[in-house]
Design a protein around this motif. Structure first.
Motif, PDB file in Angstrom:
ATOM      1  N   LYS A  56       0.830  -1.211   0.000  1.00 20.99           N
ATOM      2  CA  LYS A  56       0.000   0.000   0.000  1.00 20.99           C
ATOM      3  C   LYS A  56       0.862   1.258   0.000  1.00 20.99           C
ATOM      4  CE  LYS A  56      -3.638   2.447   2.522  1.00 20.99           C
ATOM      5  NZ  LYS A  56      -3.156   3.709   2.039  1.00 20.99           N
ATOM      6  N   ASP A  57       1.880   1.291   0.864  1.00 16.57           N
ATOM      7  CA  ASP A  57       2.745   2.470   0.953  1.00 16.57           C
ATOM      8  C   ASP A  57       3.497   2.723  -0.353  1.00 16.57           C
ATOM      9  OD1 ASP A  57       1.882   2.770   3.557  1.00 16.57           O
ATOM     10  OD2 ASP A  57       3.733   1.993   4.465  1.00 16.57           O
ATOM     11  N   VAL A  58       4.022   1.661  -0.948  1.00  9.22           N
ATOM     12  CA  VAL A  58       4.760   1.803  -2.206  1.00  9.22           C
ATOM     13  C   VAL A  58       3.815   2.232  -3.322  1.00  9.22           C
ATOM     14  CG1 VAL A  58       5.984   0.479  -3.980  1.00  9.22           C
ATOM     15  CG2 VAL A  58       6.669   0.294  -1.599  1.00  9.22           C
ATOM     16  N   ALA A  59       2.621   1.651  -3.362  1.00  5.98           N
ATOM     17  CA  ALA A  59       1.633   2.044  -4.374  1.00  5.98           C
ATOM     18  C   ALA A  59       1.293   3.527  -4.220  1.00  5.98           C
ATOM     19  CB  ALA A  59       0.382   1.183  -4.259  1.00  5.98           C
ATOM     20  N   ASP A  60       1.050   3.950  -2.985  1.00  4.83           N
ATOM     21  CA  ASP A  60       0.740   5.364  -2.739  1.00  4.83           C
ATOM     22  C   ASP A  60       1.884   6.278  -3.180  1.00  4.83           C
ATOM     23  OD1 ASP A  60      -1.747   4.713  -1.703  1.00  4.83           O
ATOM     24  OD2 ASP A  60      -1.120   4.912   0.401  1.00  4.83           O
ATOM     25  N   SER A  61       3.117   5.892  -2.868  1.00  8.03           N
ATOM     26  CA  SER A  61       4.266   6.740  -3.206  1.00  8.03           C
ATOM     27  C   SER A  61       4.522   6.817  -4.715  1.00  8.03           C
ATOM     28  CB  SER A  61       5.520   6.263  -2.480  1.00  8.03           C
ATOM     29  OG  SER A  61       5.985   5.048  -3.023  1.00  8.03           O
ATOM     30  N   HIS A  62       4.014   5.822  -5.469  1.00  6.22           N
ATOM     31  CA  HIS A  62       4.174   5.824  -6.929  1.00  6.22           C
ATOM     32  C   HIS A  62       2.876   6.229  -7.639  1.00  6.22           C
ATOM     33  CE1 HIS A  62       7.779   3.461  -5.939  1.00  6.22           C
ATOM     34  NE2 HIS A  62       8.230   3.876  -7.111  1.00  6.22           N
ATOM     35  N   ASN A  63       1.927   6.759  -6.868  1.00  6.63           N
ATOM     36  CA  ASN A  63       0.628   7.161  -7.425  1.00  6.63           C
ATOM     37  C   ASN A  63      -0.078   6.032  -8.163  1.00  6.63           C
ATOM     38  OD1 ASN A  63       0.747   9.871  -6.481  1.00  6.63           O
ATOM     39  ND2 ASN A  63       2.160  10.340  -8.155  1.00  6.63           N
ATOM     40  N   ILE A  64       0.039   4.819  -7.620  1.00 11.41           N
ATOM     41  CA  ILE A  64      -0.665   3.660  -8.151  1.00 11.41           C
ATOM     42  C   ILE A  64      -1.960   3.528  -7.352  1.00 11.41           C
ATOM     43  CG2 ILE A  64      -0.596   1.164  -8.509  1.00 11.41           C
ATOM     44  CD1 ILE A  64       2.537   1.456  -8.422  1.00 11.41           C
ATOM     45  N   ASP A  65      -3.071   3.548  -8.057  1.00 13.63           N
ATOM     46  CA  ASP A  65      -4.382   3.522  -7.414  1.00 13.63           C
ATOM     47  C   ASP A  65      -4.700   2.130  -6.866  1.00 13.63           C
ATOM     48  OD1 ASP A  65      -6.878   4.538  -6.628  1.00 13.63           O
ATOM     49  OD2 ASP A  65      -7.809   3.859  -8.501  1.00 13.63           O
ATOM     50  N   ILE A  66      -5.024   2.075  -5.590  1.00 15.13           N
ATOM     51  CA  ILE A  66      -5.494   0.822  -4.988  1.00 15.13           C
ATOM     52  C   ILE A  66      -7.012   0.855  -4.998  1.00 15.13           C
ATOM     53  CG2 ILE A  66      -5.618  -0.554  -2.882  1.00 15.13           C
ATOM     54  CD1 ILE A  66      -2.808   0.327  -2.229  1.00 15.13           C
ATOM     55  N   LYS A  67      -7.604  -0.067  -5.746  1.00 13.68           N
ATOM     56  CA  LYS A  67      -9.064  -0.116  -5.869  1.00 13.68           C
ATOM     57  C   LYS A  67      -9.700  -0.642  -4.588  1.00 13.68           C
ATOM     58  CE  LYS A  67      -8.761   0.610 -10.396  1.00 13.68           C
ATOM     59  NZ  LYS A  67      -8.589   1.953 -10.787  1.00 13.68           N
ATOM     60  N   ARG A  68      -9.052  -1.649  -3.993  1.00 16.49           N
ATOM     61  CA  ARG A  68      -9.618  -2.277  -2.804  1.00 16.49           C
ATOM     62  C   ARG A  68      -8.544  -3.124  -2.120  1.00 16.49           C
ATOM     63  NH1 ARG A  68     -15.091  -5.180  -3.552  1.00 16.49           N
ATOM     64  NH2 ARG A  68     -15.858  -3.657  -2.084  1.00 16.49           N
ATOM     65  N   MET A  69      -8.649  -3.197  -0.797  1.00 11.43           N
ATOM     66  CA  MET A  69      -7.812  -4.105  -0.017  1.00 11.43           C
ATOM     67  C   MET A  69      -8.747  -4.872   0.910  1.00 11.43           C
ATOM     68  SD  MET A  69      -4.651  -3.470   2.663  1.00 11.43           S
ATOM     69  CE  MET A  69      -3.502  -2.808   1.498  1.00 11.43           C
ATOM     70  N   GLU A  70      -8.656  -6.185   0.871  1.00 10.05           N
ATOM     71  CA  GLU A  70      -9.528  -7.024   1.689  1.00 10.05           C
ATOM     72  C   GLU A  70      -8.711  -8.024   2.490  1.00 10.05           C
ATOM     73  OE1 GLU A  70     -12.572  -8.932  -0.588  1.00 10.05           O
ATOM     74  OE2 GLU A  70     -13.214  -7.064  -1.520  1.00 10.05           O
ATOM     75  N   GLY A  71      -9.213  -8.367   3.666  1.00 10.52           N
ATOM     76  CA  GLY A  71      -8.613  -9.419   4.480  1.00 10.52           C
ATOM     77  C   GLY A  71      -7.507  -8.973   5.401  1.00 10.52           C
ATOM     78  N   PHE A  72      -7.256  -7.660   5.488  1.00  4.39           N
ATOM     79  CA  PHE A  72      -6.122  -7.170   6.269  1.00  4.39           C
ATOM     80  C   PHE A  72      -6.249  -7.529   7.758  1.00  4.39           C
ATOM     81  CE2 PHE A  72      -3.747  -4.053   8.721  1.00  4.39           C
ATOM     82  CZ  PHE A  72      -2.513  -4.106   8.093  1.00  4.39           C
ATOM     83  N   ASP A  73      -7.424  -7.363   8.336  1.00  2.91           N
ATOM     84  CA  ASP A  73      -7.591  -7.597   9.778  1.00  2.91           C
ATOM     85  C   ASP A  73      -7.349  -9.056  10.157  1.00  2.91           C
ATOM     86  OD1 ASP A  73      -8.121  -4.924  10.221  1.00  2.91           O
ATOM     87  OD2 ASP A  73     -10.297  -5.188  10.075  1.00  2.91           O
ATOM     88  N   GLN A  74      -7.832  -9.991   9.351  1.00  2.00           N
ATOM     89  CA  GLN A  74      -7.633 -11.416   9.643  1.00  2.00           C
ATOM     90  C   GLN A  74      -6.223 -11.871   9.273  1.00  2.00           C
ATOM     91  OE1 GLN A  74     -10.123 -10.304   7.578  1.00  2.00           O
ATOM     92  NE2 GLN A  74     -11.773 -10.293   9.088  1.00  2.00           N
ATOM     93  N   ALA A  75      -5.649 -11.259   8.262  1.00  2.00           N
ATOM     94  CA  ALA A  75      -4.269 -11.506   7.825  1.00  2.00           C
ATOM     95  C   ALA A  75      -4.003 -12.968   7.484  1.00  2.00           C
ATOM     96  CB  ALA A  75      -3.271 -11.006   8.869  1.00  2.00           C
TER      97      ALA A  75
END
Length: 114
Positions: A56-75
């Motif tokens: 997520k951080d690398v995508a943000d720093s390269h202006n790459i759009d993240i459409k959705r992130m799922e499952g982070f809490d359960q990991a």
């Protein structure tokens, strides 16, 4: 940024957080879901989350759009949708259970420079 550059950038982000078994599948000819799947694993939930955060951080720093992130809490299986690329970050046990590489066995694997 072209898809191939995004794949290399995301794969490097995964590798930087010690992701294991990084595989990229070229899905263009076998699925309408995405052009590429990047699949990797980690041995515990904290590491799965660390890899997902780094993507997520690398995508943000390269202006790459993240459409959705799922499952982070359960990991157990974090899915990061980057549009043409879907990054699957698995807990080791979940990766062997779902076995996406076998499920999408018709998709050729791409080499990535880490």
């Amino acid at each position: 940024m072209e898809s191939r550059q995004v794949i290399e950038t995301v794969a490097k982000a995964c590798d930087d957080k010690r992701a294991e078994g990084i595989v990229v599948l070229d899905m263009k000819e076998v699925s309408l879901i995405a052009d590429y799947f990047l699949i990797c694993e980690a041995s515990n939930e904290r590491q799965v989350q660390a890899i997902a955060r780094e993507v997520k951080d690398v995508a943000d720093s390269h202006n790459i759009d993240i459409k959705r992130m799922e499952g982070f809490d359960q990991a157990r299986w974090v899915l990061v949708d980057l549009g043409d690329i879907v990054c699957h970050i698995f807990h080791r046990e979940e990766r062997s259970y779902y076995n996406l590489e076998k499920l999408w066995g018709d998709a050729p694997q791409l080499e990535v420079n880490l």
